[in-house]
Design an enzyme around this catalytic site. Structure first.
Site, short mmCIF file in Angstrom:
data_model
loop_
_atom_site.label_atom_id
_atom_site.label_comp_id
_atom_site.label_asym_id
_atom_site.label_seq_id
_atom_site.Cartn_x
_atom_site.Cartn_y
_atom_site.Cartn_z
N HIS A 1 -0.45 -3.42 -1.12
CA HIS A 1 0.29 -4.34 -0.25
C HIS A 1 1.65 -4.65 -0.87
CE1 HIS A 1 -3.15 -4.59 2.17
NE2 HIS A 1 -3.55 -5.82 1.96
N THR B 1 -7.36 -3.31 -2.71
CA THR B 1 -8.82 -3.27 -2.83
C THR B 1 -9.29 -3.42 -4.27
OG1 THR B 1 -8.99 -0.85 -2.99
CG2 THR B 1 -9.00 -1.82 -0.78
N CYS C 1 -6.32 -10.69 -0.19
CA CYS C 1 -5.60 -9.66 -0.93
C CYS C 1 -4.09 -9.84 -0.88
CB CYS C 1 -5.99 -8.27 -0.41
SG CYS C 1 -5.91 -8.10 1.38
N GLY D 1 -20.32 -1.46 1.98
CA GLY D 1 -19.00 -1.51 2.59
C GLY D 1 -17.90 -1.06 1.64
N SER E 1 -6.12 0.22 4.28
CA SER E 1 -7.43 -0.02 3.66
C SER E 1 -7.82 -1.48 3.70
CB SER E 1 -7.45 0.49 2.22
OG SER E 1 -6.46 -0.16 1.43
N ARG F 1 1.01 -4.53 9.37
CA ARG F 1 0.23 -3.38 8.92
C ARG F 1 1.10 -2.13 8.99
NH1 ARG F 1 -4.20 -4.35 6.33
NH2 ARG F 1 -5.23 -5.42 8.07
#
Length: 346
Positions: A244, A325, A150, A12, A181, A237
């Site tokens: 972020h 990420t 996150c 993933g 993402s 989003r």
């Protein structure tokens, strides 16, 4: 000492980031990759649709992917990094811990469990000692440690810096502008997000509001109590790829000046761990920074950026940013693995 490690859910998006970060790591050697039954038996090159911004490491490309089962992972693997979907992790991660494996997990399941440490090493490394309670209560030889969501990781270090400087925080409002993402490669279609913003991310607000209080809570050696400040979150989003950005409003028992807040964040220490950046919080004086495209890769993607400090009618206002990420997911799990190693849990 080189620790043999494995990645659960290796194919993933977060699993691929883990491979990217672990392959050159001086302390970790990738020795096992697991994925769904459909991928088991294939080489990693075949199983993973590689989408990370660097070539697939040749050292793992031909590694055979196995099923995500404790019986399929070699006994000499000391540490597992989990990027499993929470629905899978809820059942599978405890099975690995029962089998004696230590698991550093990015999955959202069990983050708020009373005996599971939720850790940002620079913020609450002492919470890792909750693993002793966990092992006593569950009878595990292994252990389970979590990194937070996150978006939570992005603003909690800035709050920790304010608390470390002596400010008594009472209420926090945070509005997030989250990159696509964060939903995974197939999570948001182009028709949904181009020329648009989506003012809802399922379950995200609750994660910010609860995980932040656990991360900044007190552990007395036996149990952990949540911080008593109040948090309200709104999650959105937006059409950025990574990074972020968050707008934070903080009310304290006393006024928090912009200059005092900036100094507190500049002074907040990093850790002597390979993935912990120095400085941890990069403070901008410019009101228009940080910005995702310009600032998400500070500290190799592991730093938090903050700027736009000003007084408001509510209290202190500022903006913060982190790579979702890297610092917000795969890098956070790797950093927790480094902490586990340094504290003797491996």
């Amino acid at each position: 000492m080189t620790v043999r490690v494995g990645v659960l859910g290796a194919t993933g998006a977060v699993g691929q980031r883990l491979i990217q970060l672990l392959e050159p790591h001086d302390d970790f050697e990738i020795a096992a990759l697991t994925a769904s039954d459909d991928s088991a038996g294939k080489s990693y090159r075949e199983a993973a649709k590689w989408r990370v911004d660097s070539p697939i490491p040749e050292s793992v490309a031909e590694t055979t992917v196995t099923a995500t089962d404790p019986d399929e992972v070699p006994d000499d693997v000391d540490l597992l990094f989990s990027s499993l979907p929470s629905s899978v992790g809820e059942a599978v991660e405890p099975a690995f811990c029962e089998a004696g494996y230590v698991v550093s997990s990015n999955s959202s399941n069990a983050r708020m469990a009373e005996d599971v440490p939720l850790v940002i090493p620079e913020v609450n490394a002492d919470h890792l000692d909750l693993l002793d309670v966990q092992r006593d209560e569950r009878g595990w030889n292994g252990a389970l440690v979590k990194n937070p969501n996150c978006s939570t990781i992005t603003f909690v270090p800035t709050l920790a810096a304010l608390e470390a400087a002596g400010y008594d925080l009472r209420r926090i409002h945070v509005a997030t502008l989250q990159a696509v993402s964060g939903a995974g490669y197939d999570g948001v279609t182009s028709m949904e997000i181009i020329d648009n913003a989506v003012p809802y991310i399922g379950g995200e607000e609750d994660k910010l509001e609860t995980e932040s209080r656990k991360l900044l809570g007190d552990f007395d050696g036996a149990e952990l109590s949540l911080n008593d400040f109040e948090v309200a979150a709104s999650c959105n989003r937006i059409p950025t790829l990574d990074g972020h950005l968050e707008n934070v409003f903080v009310e304290g028992a006393d006024d928090i000046s912009p200059s005092g807040a900036k100094q507190a964040m500049r002074d907040y220490p990093s850790l002597d761990l390979p993935s912990s950046p120095d400085p941890l919080i990069h403070v901008f004086d410019q009101p228009e920074r940080p910005q995702p495209r310009l600032d998400r890769n500070l500290g190799d993607g592991m730093a938090v950026a903050a700027g736009g400090f000003r007084e408001s009618t509510f209290g202190l206002q500022y903006n913060c940013l982190a790579h979702n990420t890297i610092r917000g997911a795969a890098g956070a799990s790797v950093l927790n693995g480094e902490l586990l190693l340094s504290e003797g849990y491996l």
